[in-house]
Design a protein around this motif. Structure first.
Motif, mmCIF file in Angstrom:
data_model
loop_
_atom_site.group_PDB
_atom_site.id
_atom_site.type_symbol
_atom_site.label_atom_id
_atom_site.label_comp_id
_atom_site.label_asym_id
_atom_site.label_seq_id
_atom_site.Cartn_x
_atom_site.Cartn_y
_atom_site.Cartn_z
ATOM 1 N N THR A 130 155.385 22.435 88.931
ATOM 2 C CA THR A 130 156.625 21.852 89.449
ATOM 3 C C THR A 130 157.499 21.360 88.303
ATOM 4 O OG1 THR A 130 155.567 21.159 91.521
ATOM 5 C CG2 THR A 130 157.599 20.028 90.907
ATOM 6 N N ALA A 131 156.889 20.656 87.349
ATOM 7 C CA ALA A 131 157.645 20.177 86.181
ATOM 8 C C ALA A 131 158.194 21.339 85.376
ATOM 9 C CB ALA A 131 156.733 19.312 85.306
ATOM 10 N N TYR A 132 157.413 22.392 85.255
ATOM 11 C CA TYR A 132 157.857 23.585 84.514
ATOM 12 C C TYR A 132 159.063 24.233 85.185
ATOM 13 C CZ TYR A 132 157.950 28.541 83.318
ATOM 14 O OH TYR A 132 158.375 29.803 82.966
ATOM 15 N N LEU A 133 158.974 24.445 86.506
ATOM 16 C CA LEU A 133 160.080 25.095 87.208
ATOM 17 C C LEU A 133 161.357 24.254 87.152
ATOM 18 C CD1 LEU A 133 158.723 26.817 90.449
ATOM 19 C CD2 LEU A 133 159.878 27.869 88.493
ATOM 20 N N LEU A 134 161.233 22.955 87.321
ATOM 21 C CA LEU A 134 162.403 22.086 87.187
ATOM 22 C C LEU A 134 163.046 22.259 85.826
ATOM 23 C CD1 LEU A 134 161.043 18.754 88.738
ATOM 24 C CD2 LEU A 134 162.939 20.099 89.660
ATOM 25 N N SER A 135 162.220 22.332 84.805
ATOM 26 C CA SER A 135 162.717 22.398 83.433
ATOM 27 C C SER A 135 163.408 23.723 83.140
ATOM 28 C CB SER A 135 161.566 22.168 82.447
ATOM 29 O OG SER A 135 160.935 20.931 82.669
ATOM 30 N N VAL A 136 162.760 24.828 83.486
ATOM 31 C CA VAL A 136 163.354 26.125 83.145
ATOM 32 C C VAL A 136 164.577 26.414 84.005
ATOM 33 C CG1 VAL A 136 161.224 27.077 82.209
ATOM 34 C CG2 VAL A 136 161.717 27.357 84.661
ATOM 35 N N LEU A 137 164.590 25.935 85.248
ATOM 36 C CA LEU A 137 165.777 26.106 86.080
ATOM 37 C C LEU A 137 166.931 25.239 85.595
ATOM 38 C CD1 LEU A 137 164.176 26.258 89.653
ATOM 39 C CD2 LEU A 137 165.351 28.124 88.453
ATOM 40 N N ALA A 138 166.604 24.205 84.813
ATOM 41 C CA ALA A 138 167.629 23.345 84.216
ATOM 42 C C ALA A 138 167.957 23.769 82.790
ATOM 43 C CB ALA A 138 167.150 21.894 84.217
ATOM 44 N N GLY A 190 154.956 11.275 85.167
ATOM 45 C CA GLY A 190 155.964 10.441 84.522
ATOM 46 C C GLY A 190 157.131 11.247 83.991
ATOM 47 N N TYR A 191 156.879 12.487 83.611
ATOM 48 C CA TYR A 191 157.954 13.366 83.148
ATOM 49 C C TYR A 191 158.800 13.893 84.302
ATOM 50 C CZ TYR A 191 160.090 17.745 81.535
ATOM 51 O OH TYR A 191 160.976 18.766 81.277
ATOM 52 N N LEU A 192 158.235 13.965 85.492
ATOM 53 C CA LEU A 192 158.952 14.548 86.627
ATOM 54 C C LEU A 192 160.303 13.885 86.919
ATOM 55 C CD1 LEU A 192 156.211 15.479 89.273
ATOM 56 C CD2 LEU A 192 157.744 17.011 88.024
#
Length: 293
Positions: free
Chosen positions: A98-106, A152-154
């Motif tokens: 989930t954190a990965y997808l948020l990051s790459v989509l951003a 915490g990063y989310l």
């Protein structure tokens, strides 16, 4: 001894956003096979170590009475039993992708991998070392502290995602990141207090509810309303909601009312450290290195 466990549109801020790209197409465009392999590698390590005999796994655990540098690292990848491993592995496979997808989509792949490396290289020593502040005869093992660092990063990842996909400015983005972190704290504190002062939990839960309402009002005054959420195609808003649900759900499970389990005593202190330090470190990285982008 106890055990603790596209078409593009330009926004006012100058960002170019895929206007008509569907959520599925966006995911297919940004996800790379090498990323999937790297994300699954820690999970594979957890599984392999989980196959070790219990005597060896016990040697890899971190002893507060007799600490060692090697065990400070290896204990974060070792589990007491199969149930303990399954719980932590499931949490990892939900939180980190989930954190990965948020990051790459951003468009924040570099930020994600900065966090990824720091968590797996530095946090094992930090979390183990900080546990020595509370002297006790116990062993510590489990990957939950590392997973809570990604939790915490989310909030930071959600804020970056919203800024990129919903056309908000840096000020609002910082409000979203900090606000989500404190919403998480408002969930954690009543749960932690419930263990020692059950009667106080009701009061703290009510305070937490007021904090969440106040957070929503603050976002509304910052310009985040229903019209903001109508920007991207279907799927983007839903994934943002999913990410927030993940934060809340994992925090609830990380601070159980009864901290004693089959694997030992749940180390809620490590969980809190992981969550707080995961947020603080990633928030500061964004503030100093990504804020102007």
């Amino acid at each position: 001894m106890t055990t603790t466990t596209d078409e593009e549109m330009t926004t006012e801020s100058g960002l170019e956003l895929p206007a008509e790209e569907s959520f599925a197409d966006a995911v297919q465009r940004v996800v790379r096979r090498v990323d999937i392999i790297l994300l699954l590698f820690p999970a594979a390590v957890l599984l392999v170590i989980g196959l070790f005999p219990s005597e060896i796994r016990r040697q890899l655990a971190f002893s507060y009475a007799d600490p060692s540098v090697l065990a400070a690292f290896t204990s974060n990848f070792t589990h007491a039993n199969s149930v303990h491993l399954l719980r932590n592995l499931t949490a990892y496979l939900v939180v980190v992708p989930t954190a990965y997808l948020l990051s790459v989509l951003a468009d924040r792949r570099q930020l994600f991998y900065t966090v990824f490396v720091v968590v797996f290289v530095t946090f094992p020593f930090v979390l183990s070392g900080l546990n020595l502040v509370v002297p006790r005869e116990a062993l510590s093992l489990g990957a939950s502290g590392l997973t809570l660092a990604f939790v915490g990063y989310l909030p930071v990842a959600v804020a970056q995602y919203v800024r990129r996909r919903f056309s908000i400015d840096n000020f609002v983005r910082r409000n979203i990141a900090a606000g989500l972190f404190f919403v998480g704290l408002s969930v954690v504190i009543p749960l932690a207090v419930a263990v020692v002062q059950p009667g106080l939990t009701i009061v703290l839960t009510f305070v937490a509810f007021l904090a969440v309402v106040g957070y929503g009002v603050t976002l509304r005054r910052s310009g985040v309303d229903r019209s903001t959420l109508r920007g991207p195609p279907p799927g983007f808003v839903e994934f943002g909601v999913w990410s927030i649900v993940v934060i809340i759900a994992v925090l609830i499970t990380a601070f159980p009312a009864d901290p004693l389990s089959d694997a030992g005593l749940v180390n809620t202190y490590t969980h809190f450290l992981g969550y707080a330090l995961g947020f603080l470190s990633s928030y500061l990285v964004v503030l100093f290195f990504f804020d102007s982008e």
